[in-house]
Design a protein around this motif. Structure first.
Motif, PDB file in Angstrom:
ATOM      1  N   PHE A  22      -9.350   8.869  -0.756  1.00  0.00           N
ATOM      2  CA  PHE A  22      -8.972   7.488  -1.085  1.00  0.00           C
ATOM      3  C   PHE A  22      -9.304   7.161  -2.548  1.00  0.00           C
ATOM      4  O   PHE A  22      -8.572   6.422  -3.214  1.00  0.00           O
ATOM      5  N   THR A  44      -1.541   6.684   0.861  1.00  0.00           N
ATOM      6  CA  THR A  44      -2.776   6.036   1.318  1.00  0.00           C
ATOM      7  C   THR A  44      -2.724   5.754   2.813  1.00  0.00           C
ATOM      8  O   THR A  44      -3.705   5.989   3.540  1.00  0.00           O
ATOM      9  N   GLU A  66      -3.088   1.994  -6.521  1.00  0.00           N
ATOM     10  CA  GLU A  66      -3.101   0.837  -5.631  1.00  0.00           C
ATOM     11  C   GLU A  66      -3.533  -0.427  -6.370  1.00  0.00           C
ATOM     12  O   GLU A  66      -4.306  -0.366  -7.332  1.00  0.00           O
ATOM     13  N   TYR A 100      -5.097   7.260   5.815  1.00  0.00           N
ATOM     14  CA  TYR A 100      -5.751   6.383   6.797  1.00  0.00           C
ATOM     15  C   TYR A 100      -5.440   6.865   8.215  1.00  0.00           C
ATOM     16  O   TYR A 100      -6.332   6.945   9.069  1.00  0.00           O
ATOM     17  N   MET A 149       0.845  -1.195   0.000  1.00  0.00           N
ATOM     18  CA  MET A 149       0.000   0.000   0.000  1.00  0.00           C
ATOM     19  C   MET A 149       0.885   1.252   0.000  1.00  0.00           C
ATOM     20  O   MET A 149       1.873   1.309   0.741  1.00  0.00           O
ATOM     21  N   LEU A 201      -7.423  -2.149   2.389  1.00  0.00           N
ATOM     22  CA  LEU A 201      -7.807  -0.818   2.866  1.00  0.00           C
ATOM     23  C   LEU A 201      -9.263  -0.804   3.313  1.00  0.00           C
ATOM     24  O   LEU A 201      -9.587  -0.256   4.375  1.00  0.00           O
TER      25      LEU A 201
END
Length: 239
Positions: A158, A5, A165, A9, A1, A173
């Motif tokens: 996202f 990202t 990704e 998060y 990841m 995720l």
């Protein structure tokens, strides 16, 4: 990841945590029990300077519904009382004194009366019961809406980051986001439930005290009635 990202998060996790913590703080300032947090905003004007309560007093708890505020200097008691009333006018204030034993300069013990302010949390009567529950409802719904808003903002970011990704990473995720929201929604709801129980318990306490007071009054009225009847019988016998 990707790092971007993960950073997003983490920002969402921090935001959800801070929103729940703020709701908890506001709940503690919807005063039912004696919560130390409720004293944090209090300042007292001492010799021309605003001082936090803990700087000019020692704080203790008599029980779940009472604070004991011991001024470090007796002459500051009025200024401290004014500072408390400014932030929490609903707290009942009483000036008290309790005997304590302290060492003097020679190391010998002596007895003094330690003066303090007894703060009593307001009773949760029928009217206040409704007001408290409505206040809790407002704060809970506000927190819920803010958490939902934070998720919407994060999901938008996202979505932008998703192009870089893999499918596996996106699945991971989603799982982590679900876990994150389950965790903080659960903590929020647990705090909400605990606050409502606190209000219910305090209201039941007030109802029990009212019932006991009413029962005592009825017994006293009955005793006075019996006494009056006995007195009339005695006077009638004398006649």
């Amino acid at each position: 990841m990707r790092r971007a990202t993960i950073a997003e998060y983490d920002r969402l996790a921090d935001k959800l945590a801070s929103l729940v913590a703020m709701m908890d703080y506001r709940f503690k300032n919807i005063c039912v029990k004696a919560e130390e947090v409720s004293l944090l905003p209090i300042t007292a004007r001492i010799e021309g300077e605003d001082k936090n309560l803990e700087e000019c007093a020692t704080i203790g708890k008599d029980d779940d519904y009472h604070f004991m505020i011991f001024p470090k200097y007796d002459e500051d008691m009025m200024d401290i009382a004014v500072g408390i009333a400014r932030v929490h006018p609903e707290f009942k204030q009483e000036r008290k004194a309790m005997p304590v034993t302290v060492p003097d300069r020679n190391g010998e013990e002596r007895n003094i009366d330690a003066k303090y302010i007894l703060l009593t949390m307001p009773e949760v009567d029928d009217n206040r019961y409704d007001v408290l529950k409505e206040a809790v409802k407002v704060e809970y719904n506000l927190c819920k809406e803010q958490m939902e808003g934070a998720n919407i903002v994060a999901q938008t970011k996202f979505a932008t980051l998703a192009a870089g990704e893999t499918k596996d990473d996106l699945d991971i995720l989603k799982q982590e986001l679900d876990k994150l929201n389950d965790e903080w929604n659960g903590k929020r709801d647990d705090i909400h439930t605990a606050k409502l129980k606190e209000i219910e318990d305090a209201h039941k306490k007030w109802l029990a005290e009212q019932a006991e007071s009413n029962q005592q009054r009825r017994e006293e009225e009955a005793a006075r009635g019996e006494s009056a009847a006995t007195s009339m019988i005695i006077r009638g016998a004398d006649d």
